[in-house]
Design a protein around this motif. Structure first.
Motif, PDB file in Angstrom:
ATOM      1  N   ALA A   1      -1.677   5.610   3.395  1.00 25.45           N
ATOM      2  CA  ALA A   1      -2.949   4.955   3.078  1.00 25.45           C
ATOM      3  C   ALA A   1      -3.585   4.425   4.361  1.00 25.45           C
ATOM      4  O   ALA A   1      -2.905   4.031   5.309  1.00 25.45           O
ATOM      5  N   ARG A   2      -4.935   4.414   4.413  1.00 24.07           N
ATOM      6  CA  ARG A   2      -5.683   3.875   5.547  1.00 24.07           C
ATOM      7  C   ARG A   2      -5.958   2.401   5.269  1.00 24.07           C
ATOM      8  O   ARG A   2      -6.552   2.044   4.242  1.00 24.07           O
ATOM      9  N   VAL A   3      -5.513   1.537   6.183  1.00 22.25           N
ATOM     10  CA  VAL A   3      -5.625   0.094   5.983  1.00 22.25           C
ATOM     11  C   VAL A   3      -6.139  -0.564   7.254  1.00 22.25           C
ATOM     12  O   VAL A   3      -6.118   0.039   8.344  1.00 22.25           O
ATOM     13  N   CYS A   4      -6.580  -1.820   7.104  1.00 28.56           N
ATOM     14  CA  CYS A   4      -7.013  -2.634   8.238  1.00 28.56           C
ATOM     15  C   CYS A   4      -6.317  -3.985   8.184  1.00 28.56           C
ATOM     16  O   CYS A   4      -6.089  -4.533   7.097  1.00 28.56           O
TER      17      CYS A   4
ATOM     18  N   LYS B   1      -2.952   4.003   9.808  1.00 28.77           N
ATOM     19  CA  LYS B   1      -2.336   4.666   8.660  1.00 28.77           C
ATOM     20  C   LYS B   1      -0.942   4.100   8.431  1.00 28.77           C
ATOM     21  O   LYS B   1      -0.168   3.904   9.378  1.00 28.77           O
TER      22      LYS B   1
ATOM     23  N   CYS C   1      -7.194  -1.012  12.571  1.00 28.01           N
ATOM     24  CA  CYS C   1      -7.041  -0.129  11.411  1.00 28.01           C
ATOM     25  C   CYS C   1      -6.097   1.010  11.764  1.00 28.01           C
ATOM     26  O   CYS C   1      -5.909   1.353  12.938  1.00 28.01           O
TER      27      CYS C   1
ATOM     28  N   PRO D   1       0.845  -1.207   0.000  1.00 26.19           N
ATOM     29  CA  PRO D   1       0.000   0.000   0.000  1.00 26.19           C
ATOM     30  C   PRO D   1       0.872   1.245   0.000  1.00 26.19           C
ATOM     31  O   PRO D   1       2.056   1.195   0.386  1.00 26.19           O
ATOM     32  N   ARG D   2       0.303   2.342  -0.407  1.00 23.13           N
ATOM     33  CA  ARG D   2       1.069   3.576  -0.424  1.00 23.13           C
ATOM     34  C   ARG D   2       1.200   4.144   0.981  1.00 23.13           C
ATOM     35  O   ARG D   2       0.397   3.862   1.865  1.00 23.13           O
TER      36      ARG D   2
ATOM     37  N   ARG E   1      -5.721  -4.922   4.163  1.00 24.45           N
ATOM     38  CA  ARG E   1      -6.681  -4.551   3.125  1.00 24.45           C
ATOM     39  C   ARG E   1      -6.951  -3.063   3.242  1.00 24.45           C
ATOM     40  O   ARG E   1      -6.873  -2.469   4.324  1.00 24.45           O
ATOM     41  N   ARG E   2      -7.269  -2.464   2.134  1.00 25.68           N
ATOM     42  CA  ARG E   2      -7.591  -1.042   2.143  1.00 25.68           C
ATOM     43  C   ARG E   2      -8.971  -0.829   2.772  1.00 25.68           C
ATOM     44  O   ARG E   2      -9.875  -1.651   2.597  1.00 25.68           O
ATOM     45  N   MET E   3      -9.081   0.257   3.478  1.00 29.23           N
ATOM     46  CA  MET E   3     -10.366   0.584   4.090  1.00 29.23           C
ATOM     47  C   MET E   3     -11.372   0.962   3.011  1.00 29.23           C
ATOM     48  O   MET E   3     -11.035   1.625   2.022  1.00 29.23           O
ATOM     49  N   THR E   4     -12.615   0.527   3.208  1.00 29.84           N
ATOM     50  CA  THR E   4     -13.669   0.848   2.254  1.00 29.84           C
ATOM     51  C   THR E   4     -14.103   2.308   2.419  1.00 29.84           C
ATOM     52  O   THR E   4     -13.761   2.973   3.411  1.00 29.84           O
TER      53      THR E   4
END
Length: 288
Positions: free
Chosen positions: A219-222, A231, A229, A215-216, A260-263
């Motif tokens: 980016a907000r991820v979980c 950053k 979750c 991920p960049r 995974r990226r946050m929706t």
């Protein structure tokens, strides 16, 4: 006829030269270069010539007399180089004489120099002509070419790439350092020439492939396992992991494959972290 890879003394670049004899690697030969006859070294096996390519010419294998004369010319060039450096200091010229090279027939002497600004070379040309009857050619070289000709040690402790194996100076950008997650410290990213390290380009394509699976940054991820979750604060491409600052105030290093990226719904449900409500704009005053 055979095409041989030839290397001159002050550059690692290989030049394709046409020869009637397939000399083995390591043979000292006399070649017809752009400046005139010079002594060079065969650095590999020969190959068949191609009709669409243009080649220089190998004149003959260097004789003991050629090699002795070439060494004498090298010493004469070194003496003239230091003389020109002294004369430049006396004249107050902001120039560095990098190398002085004669052709084997002494018809041309090339003075390679480095200067940050345009300078008047008439006085130095006269100094050269006072010591030789050869034609004089002053050639300006950049910082990388200067390091290539002189030879220096890099931060790795080995001789710099430009004087050992680089065939061309490919463009190097600060983006390459960012992609490799290197600290943007000019002292650590610059070579002896003062320019960005040439070796930054060697592994850049591999880093780009590794970054595709990460991920960049920011980016907000979980995390799929714990459900936490946060950053992304730092990437580790070689390890395939990232550092995540969770919403609970923890800093975790986790495999990128477990994220995974946050929706959009999850992003909208997140509080405005640390910024607070925006202050209301004051009403615009109307002229009376």
């Amino acid at each position: 006829m055979v095409v041989l890879p030839i290397r001159f003394e002050r550059s690692p670049r290989l030049h394709a030269m046409l020869s009637e004899t397939a000399y083995p690697a390591g043979t000292r030969v006399v070649v017809q270069g752009k400046r005139g006859p010079e002594v060079a070294t065969v650095r590999g096996e020969g190959r068949d010539p191609q009709p669409q390519e243009r080649y220089g010419a190998v004149l003959r294998a260097a004789t003991p007399e050629d090699l002795t004369h070439w060494e004498d010319l090298h010493r004469a060039g070194e003496d003239l180089k230091w003389l020109l450096r002294a004369r430049a200091r006396q004249r107050g010229l902001p120039v560095k004489v990098v190398a002085v090279e004669f052709t084997l027939d002494e018809s041309l002497v090339t003075v390679s120099y480095s200067a940050d600004e345009r300078i008047e070379l008439t006085g130095l040309i006269g100094e050269v002509r006072a010591h030789t009857r050869a034609r004089v050619n002053f050639a300006a070289v950049g910082p990388r070419e200067q390091a290539q000709m002189i030879g220096t040690l890099g931060a790795c402790g080995r001789e710099n790439c430009s004087s050992t194996h680089l065939q061309d100076f490919a463009p190097v950008s600060i983006r390459m350092a960012r992609d490799q997650q290197l600290p943007l410290n000019p002292e650590k990213l610059s070579g002896p020439c003062g320019r960005l390290l040439c070796c930054l380009q060697f592994e850049h394509t591999q880093y780009l492939d590794l970054l595709k699976d990460l991920p960049r940054k920011n980016a907000r991820v979980c995390h799929e396992g714990s459900g936490a979750c946060g950053k992304v604060t730092k990437l580790h491409p070689l390890a395939g992991t990232v550092d995540v600052a969770t919403d609970q105030g923890l800093l975790q290093n986790v495999p990128a494959a477990s994220l995974r990226r946050m929706t959009e719904a999850e992003l909208k449900a997140q509080p405005d972290m640390g910024r607070g409500p925006r202050p209301a704009k004051p009403p615009r005053s109307t002229p009376s």
